[in-house]
Design a protein around this motif. Structure first.
Motif, PDB file in Angstrom:
ATOM      1  N   ARG A   1      37.043  32.190  61.895  1.00  0.00           N
ATOM      2  CA  ARG A   1      37.610  32.368  60.547  1.00  0.00           C
ATOM      3  C   ARG A   1      37.487  33.818  60.098  1.00  0.00           C
ATOM      4  NH1 ARG A   1      39.950  33.483  56.866  1.00  0.00           N
ATOM      5  NH2 ARG A   1      40.183  32.462  54.827  1.00  0.00           N
ATOM      6  N   ILE A   2      36.406  34.480  60.472  1.00  0.00           N
ATOM      7  CA  ILE A   2      36.258  35.899  60.143  1.00  0.00           C
ATOM      8  C   ILE A   2      37.326  36.712  60.865  1.00  0.00           C
ATOM      9  CG2 ILE A   2      34.736  37.900  60.349  1.00  0.00           C
ATOM     10  CD1 ILE A   2      32.372  35.956  60.030  1.00  0.00           C
ATOM     11  N   GLY A   3      37.625  36.351  62.103  1.00  0.00           N
ATOM     12  CA  GLY A   3      38.694  37.031  62.818  1.00  0.00           C
ATOM     13  C   GLY A   3      40.036  36.853  62.133  1.00  0.00           C
ATOM     14  N   GLU A   4      40.310  35.649  61.618  1.00  0.00           N
ATOM     15  CA  GLU A   4      41.551  35.405  60.879  1.00  0.00           C
ATOM     16  C   GLU A   4      41.600  36.254  59.614  1.00  0.00           C
ATOM     17  OE1 GLU A   4      41.531  31.271  60.106  1.00  0.00           O
ATOM     18  OE2 GLU A   4      41.833  30.669  62.208  1.00  0.00           O
ATOM     19  N   TRP A   5      40.468  36.332  58.925  1.00  0.00           N
ATOM     20  CA  TRP A   5      40.386  37.175  57.721  1.00  0.00           C
ATOM     21  C   TRP A   5      40.717  38.619  58.059  1.00  0.00           C
ATOM     22  CZ3 TRP A   5      36.489  40.970  57.701  1.00  0.00           C
ATOM     23  CH2 TRP A   5      36.403  41.724  56.532  1.00  0.00           C
ATOM     24  N   ASN A   6      40.138  39.124  59.124  1.00  0.00           N
ATOM     25  CA  ASN A   6      40.382  40.511  59.512  1.00  0.00           C
ATOM     26  C   ASN A   6      41.859  40.746  59.814  1.00  0.00           C
ATOM     27  OD1 ASN A   6      39.247  43.233  60.663  1.00  0.00           O
ATOM     28  ND2 ASN A   6      40.600  42.423  62.245  1.00  0.00           N
ATOM     29  N   ASN A   7      42.481  39.797  60.522  1.00  0.00           N
ATOM     30  CA  ASN A   7      43.889  39.952  60.883  1.00  0.00           C
ATOM     31  C   ASN A   7      44.799  39.914  59.661  1.00  0.00           C
ATOM     32  OD1 ASN A   7      43.133  40.075  63.570  1.00  0.00           O
ATOM     33  ND2 ASN A   7      43.526  37.897  63.946  1.00  0.00           N
ATOM     34  N   ALA A   8      44.362  39.241  58.594  1.00  0.00           N
ATOM     35  CA  ALA A   8      45.195  39.098  57.400  1.00  0.00           C
ATOM     36  C   ALA A   8      45.097  40.293  56.460  1.00  0.00           C
ATOM     37  CB  ALA A   8      44.807  37.826  56.644  1.00  0.00           C
ATOM     38  N   LEU A   9      44.073  41.118  56.608  1.00  0.00           N
ATOM     39  CA  LEU A   9      43.869  42.229  55.682  1.00  0.00           C
ATOM     40  C   LEU A   9      45.009  43.239  55.755  1.00  0.00           C
ATOM     41  CD1 LEU A   9      40.064  43.015  56.179  1.00  0.00           C
ATOM     42  CD2 LEU A   9      41.126  41.771  54.285  1.00  0.00           C
ATOM     43  N   MET A  10      45.302  43.846  54.605  1.00  0.00           N
ATOM     44  CA  MET A  10      46.230  44.977  54.539  1.00  0.00           C
ATOM     45  C   MET A  10      45.376  46.240  54.608  1.00  0.00           C
ATOM     46  SD  MET A  10      48.792  43.631  51.517  1.00  0.00           S
ATOM     47  CE  MET A  10      49.758  45.150  51.565  1.00  0.00           C
TER      48      MET A  10
ATOM     49  N   ARG B   1      41.091  41.486  48.211  1.00  0.00           N
ATOM     50  CA  ARG B   1      40.082  40.763  47.436  1.00  0.00           C
ATOM     51  C   ARG B   1      40.333  39.255  47.527  1.00  0.00           C
ATOM     52  NH1 ARG B   1      37.405  42.136  41.960  1.00  0.00           N
ATOM     53  NH2 ARG B   1      37.255  40.179  40.817  1.00  0.00           N
ATOM     54  N   GLU B   2      41.589  38.844  47.380  1.00  0.00           N
ATOM     55  CA  GLU B   2      41.934  37.429  47.497  1.00  0.00           C
ATOM     56  C   GLU B   2      41.565  36.887  48.875  1.00  0.00           C
ATOM     57  OE1 GLU B   2      46.045  37.062  46.676  1.00  0.00           O
ATOM     58  OE2 GLU B   2      45.870  37.542  44.538  1.00  0.00           O
ATOM     59  N   GLN B   3      41.876  37.667  49.910  1.00  0.00           N
ATOM     60  CA  GLN B   3      41.572  37.228  51.270  1.00  0.00           C
ATOM     61  C   GLN B   3      40.066  37.084  51.485  1.00  0.00           C
ATOM     62  OE1 GLN B   3      43.853  36.278  53.630  1.00  0.00           O
ATOM     63  NE2 GLN B   3      45.294  36.521  51.935  1.00  0.00           N
ATOM     64  N   THR B   4      39.294  38.008  50.920  1.00  0.00           N
ATOM     65  CA  THR B   4      37.845  37.974  51.107  1.00  0.00           C
ATOM     66  C   THR B   4      37.220  36.813  50.349  1.00  0.00           C
ATOM     67  OG1 THR B   4      37.808  40.371  51.426  1.00  0.00           O
ATOM     68  CG2 THR B   4      35.720  39.305  50.880  1.00  0.00           C
ATOM     69  N   LEU B   5      37.682  36.555  49.131  1.00  0.00           N
ATOM     70  CA  LEU B   5      37.162  35.414  48.382  1.00  0.00           C
ATOM     71  C   LEU B   5      37.506  34.099  49.085  1.00  0.00           C
ATOM     72  CD1 LEU B   5      37.955  36.624  44.763  1.00  0.00           C
ATOM     73  CD2 LEU B   5      35.678  36.214  45.713  1.00  0.00           C
ATOM     74  N   ALA B   6      38.708  34.021  49.652  1.00  0.00           N
ATOM     75  CA  ALA B   6      39.085  32.817  50.398  1.00  0.00           C
ATOM     76  C   ALA B   6      38.187  32.637  51.617  1.00  0.00           C
ATOM     77  CB  ALA B   6      40.551  32.906  50.820  1.00  0.00           C
ATOM     78  N   LEU B   7      37.886  33.734  52.308  1.00  0.00           N
ATOM     79  CA  LEU B   7      36.976  33.666  53.452  1.00  0.00           C
ATOM     80  C   LEU B   7      35.610  33.145  53.024  1.00  0.00           C
ATOM     81  CD1 LEU B   7      35.911  34.406  56.333  1.00  0.00           C
ATOM     82  CD2 LEU B   7      35.430  36.685  55.395  1.00  0.00           C
ATOM     83  N   LEU B   8      35.069  33.698  51.943  1.00  0.00           N
ATOM     84  CA  LEU B   8      33.735  33.304  51.509  1.00  0.00           C
ATOM     85  C   LEU B   8      33.690  31.844  51.089  1.00  0.00           C
ATOM     86  CD1 LEU B   8      32.858  36.535  49.518  1.00  0.00           C
ATOM     87  CD2 LEU B   8      31.988  35.849  51.754  1.00  0.00           C
TER      88      LEU B   8
END
Length: 289
Positions: A177-186, A243-250
């Motif tokens: 899931r952390i890898g998915e978060w990283n791939n989604a970041l702008m 920020r949205e992506q990081t909150l969703a990850l957490l």
């Protein structure tokens, strides 16, 4: 004085964004911060004494007036995480409360920061500018230079380390899931570094006119409390999206926590609240402790 802001950042920001491991002893700040300040500027003995005086008063105020709100925030976060599941929107509510505490701290820091900066000599201002350049070169090497695949792995490793501080060992699904978060970041590292340099240049420009203490105080407060004023529309949009992506990850990591991980998380959050709640704060001058 900027480190004081980072170290005293509302505790929930550390809990939610896992951005600055807060295993520090609060009462150690009175000796830690002056040493950090000297990483940027070599202070004269009189300046160091003035820094100690102002810092002591600031920490006393923060301990008395702000730490109780941090404890409430941490206890509320602990309850939400215990009762779960949590949503990204729920986590953002806590983060907004933490950001309000951050702004109050910056409001308190600004007059002392401006007063200390006004006393810098031309040589010290030049030393500060050189220190900024040195730190920017280090930041470029750490966060921007290297093959894209290597930068990706370093970002993932940093996030895993931060989350493991709160959850303990992560499982394969959580690491994925952390890898998915990283791939989604702008990601735009150059824009991030340019924003950092622009903030520093604005401070150095204000210091060139530091004889006007009132103007310097206004500029320092603006730089500390509203640094985003200089952001471009594109950078604001990227920051909001990330920020949205990081909150969703957490939220996902918290909701996927095993019983052991949840126990670890609640113990860490509760322990930090307990440490702050148990601190003995000095009473204002003229009052009994």
């Amino acid at each position: 004085m900027r480190l004081s802001a980072r170290l005293l950042v509302p505790c929930l920001a550390a809990v939610l964004l896992a951005g600055c491991g807060m295993r520090f002893v609060y009462t150690q700040l009175d000796w830690l911060l002056p040493w950090y300040a000297r990483d940027y500027v070599t202070l004269e003995p009189v300046q160091r004494s003035e820094l100690d005086r102002r810092l002591g008063a600031l920490l006393d105020w923060h301990c008395r007036d702000q730490l109780p709100a941090y404890v409430v925030l941490l206890r509320d976060a602990q309850a939400a995480l215990r009762d779960g599941p949590v949503t990204a929107a729920r986590l953002e509510e806590f983060l907004l409360r933490g950001e309000a505490l951050w702004d109050r701290l910056m409001q308190a820091v600004a007059p002392d920061a401006a007063g200390l900066l006004a006393e810098l000599s031309d040589a010290q201002v030049a030393e500060l500018g050189a220190a900024f350049e040195r730190r920017n070169a280090e930041a470029r090497e750490e966060f921007l230079e290297g093959r894209p695949a290597d930068l990706r792995e370093r970002r993932i490793a940093r996030m895993e380390k931060r989350l493991q501080r709160w959850f303990g060992r992560l499982n394969a699904a959580q690491r994925a899931r952390i890898g998915e978060w990283n791939n989604a970041l702008m990601l735009d590292g150059e824009a991030w570094l340019a924003r950092r340099v622009a903030w520093q240049q604005a401070l150095l420009a204000a210091l060139e006119q530091r004889a006007d203490r009132a103007a310097l105080a206004r500029e320092v407060e603006a730089l500390l409390r509203t640094p985003q004023e200089g952001w471009t529309a594109e950078y604001r949009a990227q920051a909001a999206y990330n920020r949205e992506q990081t909150l969703a990850l957490l939220a996902d990591i918290a909701n996927s926590a095993t019983p052991r991980q949840r126990k670890h998380l609640l113990a860490e959050v509760g322990g930090l609240a307990g440490q702050f709640d148990g601190l003995a704060c000095r009473a204002p001058a003229g009052q009994a402790a």
